[in-house]
Design a protein around this motif. Structure first.
Motif, PDB file in Angstrom:
ATOM      1  N   GLN A 281       2.663  69.218  65.908  1.00  0.00           N
ATOM      2  CA  GLN A 281       2.695  68.652  67.254  1.00  0.00           C
ATOM      3  C   GLN A 281       2.156  67.224  67.236  1.00  0.00           C
ATOM      4  OE1 GLN A 281       1.403  71.212  70.555  1.00  0.00           O
ATOM      5  NE2 GLN A 281      -0.081  69.620  71.008  1.00  0.00           N
ATOM      6  N   THR A 282       2.810  66.364  67.997  1.00  0.00           N
ATOM      7  CA  THR A 282       2.372  64.971  68.130  1.00  0.00           C
ATOM      8  C   THR A 282       2.160  64.658  69.605  1.00  0.00           C
ATOM      9  OG1 THR A 282       4.612  64.085  68.383  1.00  0.00           O
ATOM     10  CG2 THR A 282       3.774  64.333  66.113  1.00  0.00           C
ATOM     11  N   ASP A 283       1.679  63.467  69.876  1.00  0.00           N
ATOM     12  CA  ASP A 283       1.547  63.045  71.273  1.00  0.00           C
ATOM     13  C   ASP A 283       2.896  63.069  71.978  1.00  0.00           C
ATOM     14  OD1 ASP A 283      -1.176  62.653  71.011  1.00  0.00           O
ATOM     15  OD2 ASP A 283      -1.010  60.496  70.663  1.00  0.00           O
ATOM     16  N   PHE A 284       3.964  62.782  71.219  1.00  0.00           N
ATOM     17  CA  PHE A 284       5.302  62.734  71.801  1.00  0.00           C
ATOM     18  C   PHE A 284       5.759  64.086  72.338  1.00  0.00           C
ATOM     19  CE2 PHE A 284       9.961  62.959  71.353  1.00  0.00           C
ATOM     20  CZ  PHE A 284      10.312  61.930  72.223  1.00  0.00           C
ATOM     21  N   ASP A 285       5.494  65.176  71.603  1.00  0.00           N
ATOM     22  CA  ASP A 285       6.000  66.476  72.031  1.00  0.00           C
ATOM     23  C   ASP A 285       4.920  67.441  72.524  1.00  0.00           C
ATOM     24  OD1 ASP A 285       4.884  67.078  69.539  1.00  0.00           O
ATOM     25  OD2 ASP A 285       6.495  68.430  68.965  1.00  0.00           O
ATOM     26  N   ALA A 286       3.696  66.995  72.654  1.00  0.00           N
ATOM     27  CA  ALA A 286       2.601  67.882  73.085  1.00  0.00           C
ATOM     28  C   ALA A 286       2.879  68.498  74.455  1.00  0.00           C
ATOM     29  CB  ALA A 286       1.273  67.137  73.090  1.00  0.00           C
ATOM     30  N   ASP A 287       3.353  67.706  75.396  1.00  0.00           N
ATOM     31  CA  ASP A 287       3.640  68.234  76.733  1.00  0.00           C
ATOM     32  C   ASP A 287       4.747  69.289  76.667  1.00  0.00           C
ATOM     33  OD1 ASP A 287       1.720  66.643  77.925  1.00  0.00           O
ATOM     34  OD2 ASP A 287       3.154  65.085  78.501  1.00  0.00           O
ATOM     35  N   PHE A 288       5.748  69.060  75.827  1.00  0.00           N
ATOM     36  CA  PHE A 288       6.827  70.033  75.665  1.00  0.00           C
ATOM     37  C   PHE A 288       6.301  71.321  75.050  1.00  0.00           C
ATOM     38  CE2 PHE A 288      10.210  71.854  72.947  1.00  0.00           C
ATOM     39  CZ  PHE A 288      11.048  72.293  73.956  1.00  0.00           C
ATOM     40  N   GLN A 289       5.484  71.221  74.021  1.00  0.00           N
ATOM     41  CA  GLN A 289       4.905  72.405  73.388  1.00  0.00           C
ATOM     42  C   GLN A 289       4.063  73.202  74.384  1.00  0.00           C
ATOM     43  OE1 GLN A 289       5.473  73.721  70.330  1.00  0.00           O
ATOM     44  NE2 GLN A 289       7.000  72.125  70.048  1.00  0.00           N
ATOM     45  N   ASN A 290       3.278  72.516  75.196  1.00  0.00           N
ATOM     46  CA  ASN A 290       2.495  73.195  76.236  1.00  0.00           C
ATOM     47  C   ASN A 290       3.414  73.875  77.250  1.00  0.00           C
ATOM     48  OD1 ASN A 290       0.011  72.470  75.138  1.00  0.00           O
ATOM     49  ND2 ASN A 290      -0.120  70.611  76.354  1.00  0.00           N
ATOM     50  N   PHE A 291       4.479  73.179  77.627  1.00  0.00           N
ATOM     51  CA  PHE A 291       5.435  73.710  78.593  1.00  0.00           C
ATOM     52  C   PHE A 291       6.063  75.014  78.094  1.00  0.00           C
ATOM     53  CE2 PHE A 291       9.900  74.002  79.946  1.00  0.00           C
ATOM     54  CZ  PHE A 291       9.737  74.092  81.315  1.00  0.00           C
ATOM     55  N   ILE A 292       6.590  75.010  76.863  1.00  0.00           N
ATOM     56  CA  ILE A 292       7.248  76.226  76.383  1.00  0.00           C
ATOM     57  C   ILE A 292       6.241  77.361  76.182  1.00  0.00           C
ATOM     58  CG2 ILE A 292       9.246  75.056  75.400  1.00  0.00           C
ATOM     59  CD1 ILE A 292       8.038  75.424  72.629  1.00  0.00           C
ATOM     60  N   THR A 293       5.022  77.010  75.799  1.00  0.00           N
ATOM     61  CA  THR A 293       4.007  78.055  75.627  1.00  0.00           C
ATOM     62  C   THR A 293       3.648  78.683  76.963  1.00  0.00           C
ATOM     63  OG1 THR A 293       3.149  76.963  73.652  1.00  0.00           O
ATOM     64  CG2 THR A 293       1.694  78.556  74.744  1.00  0.00           C
ATOM     65  N   GLU A 294       3.469  77.866  77.993  1.00  0.00           N
ATOM     66  CA  GLU A 294       3.096  78.382  79.313  1.00  0.00           C
ATOM     67  C   GLU A 294       4.271  79.043  80.036  1.00  0.00           C
ATOM     68  OE1 GLU A 294       1.444  75.003  81.342  1.00  0.00           O
ATOM     69  OE2 GLU A 294      -0.504  75.256  80.370  1.00  0.00           O
ATOM     70  N   VAL A 295       5.425  78.409  80.019  1.00  0.00           N
ATOM     71  CA  VAL A 295       6.545  78.900  80.818  1.00  0.00           C
ATOM     72  C   VAL A 295       7.326  79.993  80.092  1.00  0.00           C
ATOM     73  CG1 VAL A 295       8.680  78.261  81.990  1.00  0.00           C
ATOM     74  CG2 VAL A 295       6.696  76.757  82.129  1.00  0.00           C
ATOM     75  N   ALA A 296       7.862  79.667  78.911  1.00  0.00           N
ATOM     76  CA  ALA A 296       8.679  80.668  78.210  1.00  0.00           C
ATOM     77  C   ALA A 296       7.830  81.844  77.741  1.00  0.00           C
ATOM     78  CB  ALA A 296       9.398  80.026  77.016  1.00  0.00           C
ATOM     79  N   TRP A 297       6.752  81.555  77.044  1.00  0.00           N
ATOM     80  CA  TRP A 297       5.941  82.624  76.455  1.00  0.00           C
ATOM     81  C   TRP A 297       4.923  83.199  77.433  1.00  0.00           C
ATOM     82  CZ3 TRP A 297       7.974  84.557  72.303  1.00  0.00           C
ATOM     83  CH2 TRP A 297       8.758  83.736  71.474  1.00  0.00           C
ATOM     84  N   GLY A 298       4.255  82.357  78.217  1.00  0.00           N
ATOM     85  CA  GLY A 298       3.190  82.821  79.108  1.00  0.00           C
ATOM     86  C   GLY A 298       3.669  83.367  80.436  1.00  0.00           C
ATOM     87  N   SER A 299       4.846  82.944  80.877  1.00  0.00           N
ATOM     88  CA  SER A 299       5.382  83.432  82.152  1.00  0.00           C
ATOM     89  C   SER A 299       6.526  84.424  81.956  1.00  0.00           C
ATOM     90  CB  SER A 299       5.873  82.265  83.013  1.00  0.00           C
ATOM     91  OG  SER A 299       4.785  81.479  83.443  1.00  0.00           O
ATOM     92  N   VAL A 300       7.537  84.063  81.178  1.00  0.00           N
ATOM     93  CA  VAL A 300       8.717  84.920  81.054  1.00  0.00           C
ATOM     94  C   VAL A 300       8.488  86.062  80.061  1.00  0.00           C
ATOM     95  CG1 VAL A 300      11.164  84.991  80.462  1.00  0.00           C
ATOM     96  CG2 VAL A 300      10.258  83.058  81.749  1.00  0.00           C
ATOM     97  N   TRP A 301       8.125  85.750  78.822  1.00  0.00           N
ATOM     98  CA  TRP A 301       7.929  86.794  77.817  1.00  0.00           C
ATOM     99  C   TRP A 301       6.773  87.718  78.168  1.00  0.00           C
ATOM    100  CZ3 TRP A 301      10.168  88.157  73.036  1.00  0.00           C
ATOM    101  CH2 TRP A 301      11.265  87.382  72.639  1.00  0.00           C
ATOM    102  N   SER A 302       5.852  87.277  79.001  1.00  0.00           N
ATOM    103  CA  SER A 302       4.657  88.061  79.343  1.00  0.00           C
ATOM    104  C   SER A 302       4.837  88.935  80.575  1.00  0.00           C
ATOM    105  CB  SER A 302       3.470  87.117  79.558  1.00  0.00           C
ATOM    106  OG  SER A 302       3.202  86.407  78.378  1.00  0.00           O
TER     107      SER A 302
END
Length: 127
Positions: free
Chosen positions: A29-50
């Protein structure tokens, strides 16, 4: 998004994809994609998969079908490799990809079958 969605998402992501993949993603992860990584972790994994409505195995089959139908080969390969973590069997994969052929197109299923055959063969050989 709350920290709890991120934490839950990280737990589910690790359960499905494995620690090695998640650690690699976090280390790359870099500064460039950190927001995207947080987004997929919270939304895809933390909201949908959970969500409680479907079990992990069923969600994983749905994910594989969608990725195959959309021709997302890189993500499909990742998720096919991860089936060992979620109880999705080779029979489940075969039946799911036949469904892709009927509803998503034969070329998409043909590619997905080729990827699945390679991954399952590697698994049998212990690679």
């Amino acid at each position: 998004m709350s920290d709890s969605k991120y934490d839950k998402g990280t737990q589910v992501r690790r359960r499905v994809l494995g620690d090695a993949h998640v650690d690699r993603s976090m280390n790359n992860q870099t500064d460039f994609d950190a927001d995207f990584q947080n987004f997929i972790t919270e939304v895809a994994w933390g909201s949908v998969w959970s969500r409680p409505g479907l079990d992990i195995r069923t969600r994983h089959i749905i994910t594989i079908v969608i990725l195959a139908a959309l021709g997302r080969e890189h993500e499909l390969e990742l998720h096919l490799r991860a089936t060992i973590n979620t109880g999705v069997t080779p029979d489940d994969i075969r039946e799911s990809l036949l469904h892709v052929a009927a509803y998503g197109g034969i070329p998409a299923a043909n590619t997905a079958f080729a990827i699945a055959k390679r991954i399952l063969s590697e698994r049998e050989e212990g690679n």
